[in-house]
Design a protein around this motif. Structure first.
Motif, PDB file in Angstrom:
ATOM      1  N   ALA A  95       9.970   0.179  -7.529  1.00 55.10           N
ATOM      2  CA  ALA A  95      10.519  -1.164  -7.328  1.00 55.10           C
ATOM      3  C   ALA A  95      10.251  -1.628  -5.891  1.00 55.10           C
ATOM      4  CB  ALA A  95      12.017  -1.165  -7.608  1.00 55.10           C
ATOM      5  N   ASP A  96      10.390  -2.936  -5.675  1.00 51.63           N
ATOM      6  CA  ASP A  96      10.129  -3.519  -4.359  1.00 51.63           C
ATOM      7  C   ASP A  96      10.967  -2.893  -3.256  1.00 51.63           C
ATOM      8  OD1 ASP A  96       8.262  -5.187  -5.482  1.00 51.63           O
ATOM      9  OD2 ASP A  96       9.617  -6.905  -5.641  1.00 51.63           O
ATOM     10  N   ASP A  97      12.223  -2.594  -3.548  1.00 51.98           N
ATOM     11  CA  ASP A  97      13.100  -2.019  -2.529  1.00 51.98           C
ATOM     12  C   ASP A  97      12.977  -0.496  -2.428  1.00 51.98           C
ATOM     13  OD1 ASP A  97      14.324  -1.276  -4.868  1.00 51.98           O
ATOM     14  OD2 ASP A  97      16.238  -2.239  -4.443  1.00 51.98           O
ATOM     15  N   GLY A  98      12.233   0.144  -3.337  1.00 52.68           N
ATOM     16  CA  GLY A  98      12.020   1.577  -3.291  1.00 52.68           C
ATOM     17  C   GLY A  98      13.188   2.412  -3.790  1.00 52.68           C
ATOM     18  N   TYR A 156       0.834  -1.197   0.000  1.00 54.19           N
ATOM     19  CA  TYR A 156       0.000   0.000   0.000  1.00 54.19           C
ATOM     20  C   TYR A 156       0.876   1.257   0.000  1.00 54.19           C
ATOM     21  CZ  TYR A 156      -3.492   3.375   1.545  1.00 54.19           C
ATOM     22  OH  TYR A 156      -4.304   4.471   1.649  1.00 54.19           O
ATOM     23  N   HIS A 157       1.934   1.243   0.807  1.00 50.46           N
ATOM     24  CA  HIS A 157       2.858   2.382   0.876  1.00 50.46           C
ATOM     25  C   HIS A 157       3.511   2.641  -0.479  1.00 50.46           C
ATOM     26  CE1 HIS A 157       5.973   5.102   2.237  1.00 50.46           C
ATOM     27  NE2 HIS A 157       6.871   4.307   1.697  1.00 50.46           N
ATOM     28  N   ARG A 158       3.940   1.582  -1.163  1.00 49.75           N
ATOM     29  CA  ARG A 158       4.565   1.742  -2.468  1.00 49.75           C
ATOM     30  C   ARG A 158       3.590   2.334  -3.474  1.00 49.75           C
ATOM     31  NH1 ARG A 158       6.880  -3.043  -2.352  1.00 49.75           N
ATOM     32  NH2 ARG A 158       5.444  -3.946  -3.802  1.00 49.75           N
ATOM     33  N   GLY A 159       2.338   1.926  -3.398  1.00 50.40           N
ATOM     34  CA  GLY A 159       1.321   2.474  -4.298  1.00 50.40           C
ATOM     35  C   GLY A 159       1.078   3.952  -4.054  1.00 50.40           C
ATOM     36  N   ARG A 160       1.011   4.335  -2.782  1.00 53.03           N
ATOM     37  CA  ARG A 160       0.827   5.753  -2.440  1.00 53.03           C
ATOM     38  C   ARG A 160       2.029   6.571  -2.857  1.00 53.03           C
ATOM     39  NH1 ARG A 160       0.004   4.679   3.270  1.00 53.03           N
ATOM     40  NH2 ARG A 160       1.713   6.159   3.429  1.00 53.03           N
ATOM     41  N   LEU A 161       3.226   6.033  -2.627  1.00 51.44           N
ATOM     42  CA  LEU A 161       4.448   6.725  -3.022  1.00 51.44           C
ATOM     43  C   LEU A 161       4.496   6.903  -4.541  1.00 51.44           C
ATOM     44  CD1 LEU A 161       7.212   7.935  -2.343  1.00 51.44           C
ATOM     45  CD2 LEU A 161       8.149   5.620  -2.494  1.00 51.44           C
ATOM     46  N   GLY A 162       4.139   5.863  -5.280  1.00 54.11           N
ATOM     47  CA  GLY A 162       4.128   5.945  -6.744  1.00 54.11           C
ATOM     48  C   GLY A 162       3.170   7.008  -7.246  1.00 54.11           C
TER      49      GLY A 162
END
Length: 130
Positions: A45-48, A8-14
């Motif tokens: 990416a997975d690692d950000g 969820y965090h990665r989606g919001r960051l994107g």
């Protein structure tokens, strides 16, 4: 399996990256090589540590290549601005990719509409009984 919160965090960051990059590209970059560019998505990416920025360029392939060159030249400026605006410790490494999905989608819809018109059943004339 990945934790749901991290995903969820990665989606919001994107999404936040997409909005800020689009704002920068539309209004603040003065590079004449950059034409009408829209940011369609940012895939983190997975690692950000890296992100693919999918851009749609209005115009032909030559204009798209020039716009990508301009974006690559402004990459470090964009990363710096992302750190400042989003208060990130480190901005991900940005990789700009051309996104032609909207054009391909429009072309497929056009071809389907043509095929539908050709195969449209023709109404037979009604015969009157005498």
């Amino acid at each position: 399996m990945e934790k749901r919160g991290l995903q969820y965090h990665r989606g919001r960051l994107g999404e936040a990256l997409r909005e800020e990059i689009e704002t920068l590209v539309e209004g603040e970059l003065a590079d004449p090589r950059i034409g009408l560019v829209g940011v369609t998505a940012v895939l983190v990416a997975d690692d950000g540590r890296s992100a693919q920025v999918l851009v749609d360029v209005d115009g032909d392939d030559r204009e798209a290549e020039r716009s990508l060159e301009g974006l690559l030249a402004a990459k470090e400026y964009i990363r710096h601005e992302l750190v400042e605006r989003l208060r990130l410790r480190r901005a991900p490494e940005l990789y700009f990719r051309l996104d032609r999905s909207e054009r391909e989608k429009a072309r497929v819809e056009e071809l389907l509409a043509r095929a539908k018109k050709r195969t449209k059943p023709r109404a037979e004339p009604v015969k009157k009984k005498a």
